[in-house]
Scaffold this motif. Structure first.
Motif, PDB file in Angstrom:
ATOM      1  N   ILE A  29      32.516  19.275  61.687  1.00  0.00           N
ATOM      2  CA  ILE A  29      33.746  18.993  61.234  1.00  0.00           C
ATOM      3  C   ILE A  29      34.519  19.956  60.755  1.00  0.00           C
ATOM      4  O   ILE A  29      33.670  20.658  59.867  1.00  0.00           O
ATOM      5  CB  ILE A  29      33.798  17.598  60.294  1.00  0.00           C
ATOM      6  CG1 ILE A  29      33.454  16.322  61.250  1.00  0.00           C
ATOM      7  CG2 ILE A  29      34.924  17.421  59.851  1.00  0.00           C
ATOM      8  CD1 ILE A  29      33.362  15.053  60.644  1.00  0.00           C
ATOM      9  N   THR A  30      35.954  20.316  60.850  1.00  0.00           N
ATOM     10  CA  THR A  30      36.604  20.838  60.015  1.00  0.00           C
ATOM     11  C   THR A  30      37.610  20.420  59.294  1.00  0.00           C
ATOM     12  O   THR A  30      38.058  19.158  59.748  1.00  0.00           O
ATOM     13  CB  THR A  30      37.298  22.263  60.797  1.00  0.00           C
ATOM     14  OG1 THR A  30      37.946  23.293  60.057  1.00  0.00           O
ATOM     15  CG2 THR A  30      38.216  21.581  61.797  1.00  0.00           C
ATOM     16  N   PHE A  31      37.668  20.707  57.919  1.00  0.00           N
ATOM     17  CA  PHE A  31      38.491  20.019  57.183  1.00  0.00           C
ATOM     18  C   PHE A  31      39.713  21.013  56.648  1.00  0.00           C
ATOM     19  O   PHE A  31      40.086  21.985  56.841  1.00  0.00           O
ATOM     20  CB  PHE A  31      37.867  19.772  55.723  1.00  0.00           C
ATOM     21  CG  PHE A  31      36.589  18.895  55.817  1.00  0.00           C
ATOM     22  CD1 PHE A  31      36.816  17.658  55.849  1.00  0.00           C
ATOM     23  CD2 PHE A  31      35.363  19.576  55.513  1.00  0.00           C
ATOM     24  CE1 PHE A  31      35.621  16.712  55.941  1.00  0.00           C
ATOM     25  CE2 PHE A  31      34.114  18.344  55.289  1.00  0.00           C
ATOM     26  CZ  PHE A  31      34.507  17.146  55.812  1.00  0.00           C
ATOM     27  N   ALA A  32      40.972  20.011  56.531  1.00  0.00           N
ATOM     28  CA  ALA A  32      42.210  20.529  55.927  1.00  0.00           C
ATOM     29  C   ALA A  32      42.582  19.691  54.910  1.00  0.00           C
ATOM     30  O   ALA A  32      43.069  18.449  55.057  1.00  0.00           O
ATOM     31  CB  ALA A  32      43.333  20.494  57.026  1.00  0.00           C
ATOM     32  N   LEU A  33      42.239  20.108  53.724  1.00  0.00           N
ATOM     33  CA  LEU A  33      42.401  19.151  52.514  1.00  0.00           C
ATOM     34  C   LEU A  33      43.461  19.565  51.498  1.00  0.00           C
ATOM     35  O   LEU A  33      43.282  20.769  51.126  1.00  0.00           O
ATOM     36  CB  LEU A  33      41.050  19.264  51.898  1.00  0.00           C
ATOM     37  CG  LEU A  33      39.742  19.238  52.533  1.00  0.00           C
ATOM     38  CD1 LEU A  33      38.462  19.793  51.887  1.00  0.00           C
ATOM     39  CD2 LEU A  33      39.542  17.584  52.825  1.00  0.00           C
ATOM     40  N   PRO A  34      44.451  18.622  51.445  1.00  0.00           N
ATOM     41  CA  PRO A  34      45.259  19.028  50.294  1.00  0.00           C
ATOM     42  C   PRO A  34      44.621  19.009  48.691  1.00  0.00           C
ATOM     43  O   PRO A  34      43.776  17.916  48.552  1.00  0.00           O
ATOM     44  CB  PRO A  34      46.399  17.834  50.393  1.00  0.00           C
ATOM     45  CG  PRO A  34      45.621  16.582  50.729  1.00  0.00           C
ATOM     46  CD  PRO A  34      44.548  17.140  51.748  1.00  0.00           C
ATOM     47  N   TRP A  35      44.716  19.924  48.136  1.00  0.00           N
ATOM     48  CA  TRP A  35      43.870  20.216  47.062  1.00  0.00           C
ATOM     49  C   TRP A  35      44.529  21.191  46.213  1.00  0.00           C
ATOM     50  O   TRP A  35      44.866  22.567  46.366  1.00  0.00           O
ATOM     51  CB  TRP A  35      42.438  20.696  47.101  1.00  0.00           C
ATOM     52  CG  TRP A  35      41.437  21.022  46.321  1.00  0.00           C
ATOM     53  CD1 TRP A  35      40.914  20.150  45.395  1.00  0.00           C
ATOM     54  CD2 TRP A  35      41.116  22.533  45.749  1.00  0.00           C
ATOM     55  NE1 TRP A  35      40.059  20.755  44.378  1.00  0.00           N
ATOM     56  CE2 TRP A  35      40.486  22.276  44.439  1.00  0.00           C
ATOM     57  CE3 TRP A  35      41.280  23.721  45.827  1.00  0.00           C
ATOM     58  CZ2 TRP A  35      39.544  23.181  43.928  1.00  0.00           C
ATOM     59  CZ3 TRP A  35      40.731  24.761  45.236  1.00  0.00           C
ATOM     60  CH2 TRP A  35      40.176  24.347  44.244  1.00  0.00           C
ATOM     61  N   GLU A  36      44.594  20.880  44.814  1.00  0.00           N
ATOM     62  CA  GLU A  36      45.459  21.552  43.770  1.00  0.00           C
ATOM     63  C   GLU A  36      46.662  22.053  44.366  1.00  0.00           C
ATOM     64  O   GLU A  36      47.297  23.184  43.982  1.00  0.00           O
ATOM     65  CB  GLU A  36      44.520  22.933  43.430  1.00  0.00           C
ATOM     66  CG  GLU A  36      43.157  22.453  42.717  1.00  0.00           C
ATOM     67  CD  GLU A  36      43.124  21.716  41.318  1.00  0.00           C
ATOM     68  OE1 GLU A  36      44.306  21.688  41.029  1.00  0.00           O
ATOM     69  OE2 GLU A  36      42.095  21.659  40.669  1.00  0.00           O
ATOM     70  N   ASP A  37      47.320  21.308  44.886  1.00  0.00           N
ATOM     71  CA  ASP A  37      48.865  21.685  45.573  1.00  0.00           C
ATOM     72  C   ASP A  37      48.713  22.610  46.501  1.00  0.00           C
ATOM     73  O   ASP A  37      49.744  23.207  46.884  1.00  0.00           O
ATOM     74  CB  ASP A  37      49.470  21.940  44.349  1.00  0.00           C
ATOM     75  CG  ASP A  37      49.822  20.968  43.242  1.00  0.00           C
ATOM     76  OD1 ASP A  37      49.792  19.982  43.520  1.00  0.00           O
ATOM     77  OD2 ASP A  37      50.040  21.304  42.056  1.00  0.00           O
ATOM     78  N   GLN A  38      47.600  23.049  46.999  1.00  0.00           N
ATOM     79  CA  GLN A  38      47.507  23.867  47.901  1.00  0.00           C
ATOM     80  C   GLN A  38      46.716  23.170  49.344  1.00  0.00           C
ATOM     81  O   GLN A  38      46.628  21.935  48.997  1.00  0.00           O
ATOM     82  CB  GLN A  38      46.499  25.031  47.639  1.00  0.00           C
ATOM     83  CG  GLN A  38      46.655  25.674  46.348  1.00  0.00           C
ATOM     84  CD  GLN A  38      47.967  26.569  46.543  1.00  0.00           C
ATOM     85  OE1 GLN A  38      48.963  26.023  45.924  1.00  0.00           O
ATOM     86  NE2 GLN A  38      48.048  27.895  46.974  1.00  0.00           N
ATOM     87  N   LEU A  39      46.381  24.043  50.229  1.00  0.00           N
ATOM     88  CA  LEU A  39      45.978  23.526  51.378  1.00  0.00           C
ATOM     89  C   LEU A  39      44.390  24.138  51.517  1.00  0.00           C
ATOM     90  O   LEU A  39      44.379  25.415  51.633  1.00  0.00           O
ATOM     91  CB  LEU A  39      46.642  23.776  52.502  1.00  0.00           C
ATOM     92  CG  LEU A  39      45.905  23.397  54.075  1.00  0.00           C
ATOM     93  CD1 LEU A  39      45.743  21.684  54.015  1.00  0.00           C
ATOM     94  CD2 LEU A  39      46.874  23.837  55.173  1.00  0.00           C
ATOM     95  N   VAL A  72      42.329  29.186  51.230  1.00  0.00           N
ATOM     96  CA  VAL A  72      43.304  28.348  50.497  1.00  0.00           C
ATOM     97  C   VAL A  72      44.428  28.893  50.995  1.00  0.00           C
ATOM     98  O   VAL A  72      44.730  30.166  51.001  1.00  0.00           O
ATOM     99  CB  VAL A  72      43.017  28.730  48.933  1.00  0.00           C
ATOM    100  CG1 VAL A  72      44.023  27.854  48.189  1.00  0.00           C
ATOM    101  CG2 VAL A  72      41.703  28.039  48.439  1.00  0.00           C
ATOM    102  N   LEU A  73      45.312  28.111  51.221  1.00  0.00           N
ATOM    103  CA  LEU A  73      46.794  28.258  51.579  1.00  0.00           C
ATOM    104  C   LEU A  73      47.866  27.662  50.988  1.00  0.00           C
ATOM    105  O   LEU A  73      47.525  26.498  50.589  1.00  0.00           O
ATOM    106  CB  LEU A  73      46.986  28.045  53.281  1.00  0.00           C
ATOM    107  CG  LEU A  73      46.344  28.911  54.425  1.00  0.00           C
ATOM    108  CD1 LEU A  73      44.840  28.779  54.461  1.00  0.00           C
ATOM    109  CD2 LEU A  73      47.157  28.766  55.835  1.00  0.00           C
ATOM    110  N   LYS A  74      49.099  28.225  50.889  1.00  0.00           N
ATOM    111  CA  LYS A  74      50.136  27.392  50.374  1.00  0.00           C
ATOM    112  C   LYS A  74      50.592  26.519  51.171  1.00  0.00           C
ATOM    113  O   LYS A  74      50.408  26.568  52.518  1.00  0.00           O
ATOM    114  CB  LYS A  74      51.359  28.210  49.829  1.00  0.00           C
ATOM    115  CG  LYS A  74      51.125  29.572  48.915  1.00  0.00           C
ATOM    116  CD  LYS A  74      52.333  30.314  48.956  1.00  0.00           C
ATOM    117  CE  LYS A  74      52.140  31.493  47.956  1.00  0.00           C
ATOM    118  NZ  LYS A  74      53.201  32.450  47.788  1.00  0.00           N
ATOM    119  N   GLN A  75      50.820  25.309  50.537  1.00  0.00           N
ATOM    120  CA  GLN A  75      51.283  24.337  51.441  1.00  0.00           C
ATOM    121  C   GLN A  75      52.718  24.379  52.151  1.00  0.00           C
ATOM    122  O   GLN A  75      53.682  24.606  51.327  1.00  0.00           O
ATOM    123  CB  GLN A  75      51.243  22.776  50.851  1.00  0.00           C
ATOM    124  CG  GLN A  75      49.836  22.301  50.533  1.00  0.00           C
ATOM    125  CD  GLN A  75      49.767  20.914  49.891  1.00  0.00           C
ATOM    126  OE1 GLN A  75      50.735  20.010  50.253  1.00  0.00           O
ATOM    127  NE2 GLN A  75      48.768  20.535  49.427  1.00  0.00           N
TER     128      GLN A  75
END
Length: 538
Positions: A291-301, A271-274
C-alpha cells in the motif's frame, strides 16, 4: 506580539528544572553500578528504560546519536491496527494492535496521537475489488469495537469532495476506515522524559566504543561523548542492546563470531506542501501486498513508503532519486499530478526496518520483535513498531524477570513485577490539546497575542508542558517570535529543547524537536540562530 525585532534576545540561562549538564550526567553514569544499561535510545530502548525505571530498577540509557535519531523518527507516523495483516489471517494481531492504538490515543498520549480517517480507493483493474475491501474495513473496525466508526464504502463523488486531489479516473468506490497518527520524534522525546521522571539517567550523543566484561559476562560499556570527546564508562548488572540497525555490530563486540540475526529493509518518504485540502488520508493498494500512503501530516503531505532490502552502512541510509521517483509514481495512482509537483517537495527521508533474518524478500518478512541472549549475557532486542512500543517494553521486562539466576535476580526480587505496573501510565504533558490551545490564547498578557497556529502547534506537541514554553515568552517576549515566517514554531521552543529535551545539535532541534526541517524552513539563517542558542547553554 512584537514582530519588529528581527533577532531574538537569546537567553543565556536555563530555566528552573532544567536537565543536568552533560558533565554532570557523565559523572552520574560513571560513578554507580546500574541494574540495567540500555544501549540505544529508539522506541525499543526508551520503552524498556521507561518500564524498567517504573519497576524500581536503576536504569541508564545511552545513544550514539540523538534519541530516536534513526529508524524511530523515520516512520510513516502512524499508530495503526495494521489493515493489511487481515490478508494473512492475523486477526488476533490486528485486535491487539487496535487495543494498543486506542490506549495510546485515549489514556497515554491523547495530546500526541490524533485520529485520522483513511480512504482506500478502488480503481478499475486494481488488485482488490470494492466488495472485498468493504468487507475488510468493516471487519477492521469491528476488531476495534467500532471505536472509530463503522468501516464502509462511499461513492467517488463523496470522497472527491473531501479530497479534491483524489484521482477519479476509473475510480469505482472508496472504502473508509479509521486509525491514528502522531509525530514520532515528539513521542520519542516524551517517552525519554517519562523514563527520566521515573528515575532513569540518560545521555544522547554518547557512543559505545567497547563493552566491559567480568569473568566472561558483559557488565557495562566504554563510551565516548561525541560532543567533546570525553571518555567514560558505565557499570551494569545487565546490558540491553537496543541499537536497531546496529544491533549485530554490538553483538560482535560481545562475540566476534556472532552470526547475523537481522536484515534491513529501507523505507523512504517524501514531504510536500499541500496544494489542496485533505479531509482524509489515502491508502492506495499498489499490488496484492503493498500500500502507498498519502497522509495529511503537520500541515504537509507525507508520501510513502518503499520496502527494499538494504545492505549498506546504516549511517548512510537516505532517500535516493530512485526512491523519490518511485514514491511519486506510486502516489500518482490515486493523487492528481498537480498535487505531486516536484516544486512542492520540502523534504525526503529514509529509515531502516529491522527484520528477523531468514529467506525470502523483505516485503514478506514478519514485522516481529526478536529478543536474543549472547554468550556474554547481553540481551539484544530488535524489530517492532510504534503502535506496540509499550507492549514491547513490557515483553522485555517480563523476560528480565524470568532470567534464571541471572545478573538481575537480586534486583528483580525487590522490583515491582511488570504485571503490577500501572498499565496506562500517561506520557508527560497529558491533556486535551484543544483545552491547552484555548488556554494559551486566553491567558496572554495584555497587548500580547499568541498566533493561533502557534498555540495549536504547542498544544499538539507538548500538551500541558506548553505552559512552560509560554512562561519563557512572558519572561522574554522576543522568544515568542516565529523562527520562520512560514512555520508555526517560536524561538522559545529552541530554548526549551536545549534545557529540557536534550537537544545538542541543530538537527536535534530542527528535525526532531520541531518541524522546521520537514517544512523546508531550516535555512542557513535559521540554523545559525539555533546554533547560537545552543551555544548559550547555562
Amino acid at each position: 506580539m512584537n514582530t519588529s525585532q528581527s533577532v531574538p534576545t537569546l537567553g543565556t540561562h536555563p530555566t528552573a528544572g532544567s536537565n543536568p549538564g552533560r558533565a554532570e550526567t557523565r559523572g552520574l553514569l560513571a560513578n554507580a553500578t546500574y541494574d540495567l544499561l540500555v544501549i540505544g535510545g529508539g522506541i525499543l530502548g526508551t520503552s524498556v528504560a521507561w518500564h524498567a525505571a517504573q519497576s524500581g530498577l536503576r536504569v541508564a540509557m545511552v545513544d550514539a546519536g540523538d534519541f530516536a535519531g534513526a529508524t524511530s523518527s523515520a516512520s510513516s507516523k502512524l499508530v495503526h491496527g495494521g489493515l493489511r495483516y487481515l490478508q494473512t489471517g492475523a486477526v488476533k494481531l490486528v485486535a491487539e494492535n487496535h487495543h494498543e492504538r486506542r490506549v495510546l490515543a485515549k489514556d497515554v498520549a491523547p495530546h500526541l496521537v490524533n485520529p485520522l480517517t483513511f480512504y482506500l480507493p478502488v480503481y478499475k483493474g486494481g488488485p482488490h475489488g470494492a466488495t472485498k475491501l468493504g468487507a475488510g474495513v468493516f471487519a477492521y473496525s469491528a476488531l476495534s469495537a467500532f471505536g472509530d466508526g463503522v468501516g464502509r464504502v462511499i461513492s467517488p463523488a463523496k470522497a472527491a469532495a473531501d479530497n479534491p486531489a483524489l484521482r477519479t479516473d476509473n475510480l469505482k468506490a472508496v472504502a473508509v476506515y479509521g486509525d491514528h497518527q502522531m509525530n514520532d520524534s515528539r513521542m520519542a522525546v516524551m517517552t525519554v522524559r517519562a523514563a527520566v521522571e521515573s528515575g532513569a539517567v540518560v545521555l544522547n550523543h554518547a557512543e559505545v566504543t567497547g563493552l566491559r566484561f567480568t569473568r566472561g559476562r558483559v557488565t557495562g560499556a566504554e563510551l565516548r561523548d561525541r560532543t567533546d570527546g570525553a571518555e567514560f564508562g558505565v557499570d551494569a548488572r545487565l546490558v540491553l542492546n537496543a541499537t536497531g540497525p546496529w544491533v549485530d555490530h554490538l553483538r560482535t563486540m560481545e562475540d566476534s563470531g556472532a552470526a547475523p540475526s537481522i536484515r534491513l529493509s529501507k523505507g523512504a518518504h517524501l514531504v510536500l506542501k499541500q496544494k489542496s485540502p485533505w479531509g482524509a488520508a489515502m491508502a492506495t493498494p499498489i499490488d496484492k501486498y503493498r500500500i502507498t500512503f498519502a497522509l495529511p501530516w503537520e500541515d504537509q503531505l507525507l508520501l510513502g513508503t518503499t520496502d527494499e532490502e538494504y545492505t549498506g552502512d546504516p549511517a548512510d541510509v537516505r532517500a535516493t532519486e530512485a526512491d523519490i521517483q518511485q514514491i511519486l509514481d506510486e502516489a500518482a495512482f490515486s493523487v492528481r499530478d498537480a498535487d505531486l509537483d516536484r516544486d512542492l517537495m520540502t523534504y525526503a527521508f529514509a529509515g531502516l526496518r529491522v527484520l528477523p533474518g531468514g529467506p525470502g524478500g523483505v516485503e514478506s518478512a514478519k514485522r516481529e520483535t526478536v529478543v536474543t541472549e549472547g554468550r556474554g549475557g547481553m540481551l539484544s532486542v530488535a524489530g517492532g513498531k510504534w503502535t506496540t512500543y509499550r507492549h514491547i517494553g513490557r515483553t522485555v521486562m517480563d523476560k528480565l524477570e524470568k532470567l534464571p539466576g541471572g545478573a538481575l535476580a537480586a534486583s528483580m526480587e525487590s522490583a515491582v513485577p511488570v504485571k503490577d505496573l500501572v498499565r496506562r501510565t500517561p506520557l508527560p504533558g497529558i491533556a486535551n490539546p484543544n483545552a491547552v490551545a484555548h488556554r494559551l490564547l486566553a491567558d496572554r498578557e495584555p497587548g500580547v497575542r499568541m498566533d493561533p497556529l502557534t498555540a495549536r502547534q504547542l498544544a499538539t506537541h507538548y500538551g500541558s508542558l506548553s505552559f512552560d514554553i509560554a512562561r519563557l515568552v512572558n519572561e522574554d517576549p522576543s522568544l515568542g517570535e516565529r523562527i520562520h515566517p512560514d512555520g508555526p514554531e517560536i524561538w522559545a521552543q529552541v530554548v526549551y529543547a536545549r534545557d529540557h529535551e536534550w537537544a545538542e545539535t541543530v538537527d536535534d532541534v530542527a528535525r526532531r524537536r520541531t518541524t522546521l526541517t520537514i517544512r523546508g524552513l531550516d535555512d542557513e539563517k535559521v540554523r545559525g540562530r539555533i546554533e547560537e542558542l545552543l551555544a548559550q547553554r547555562g
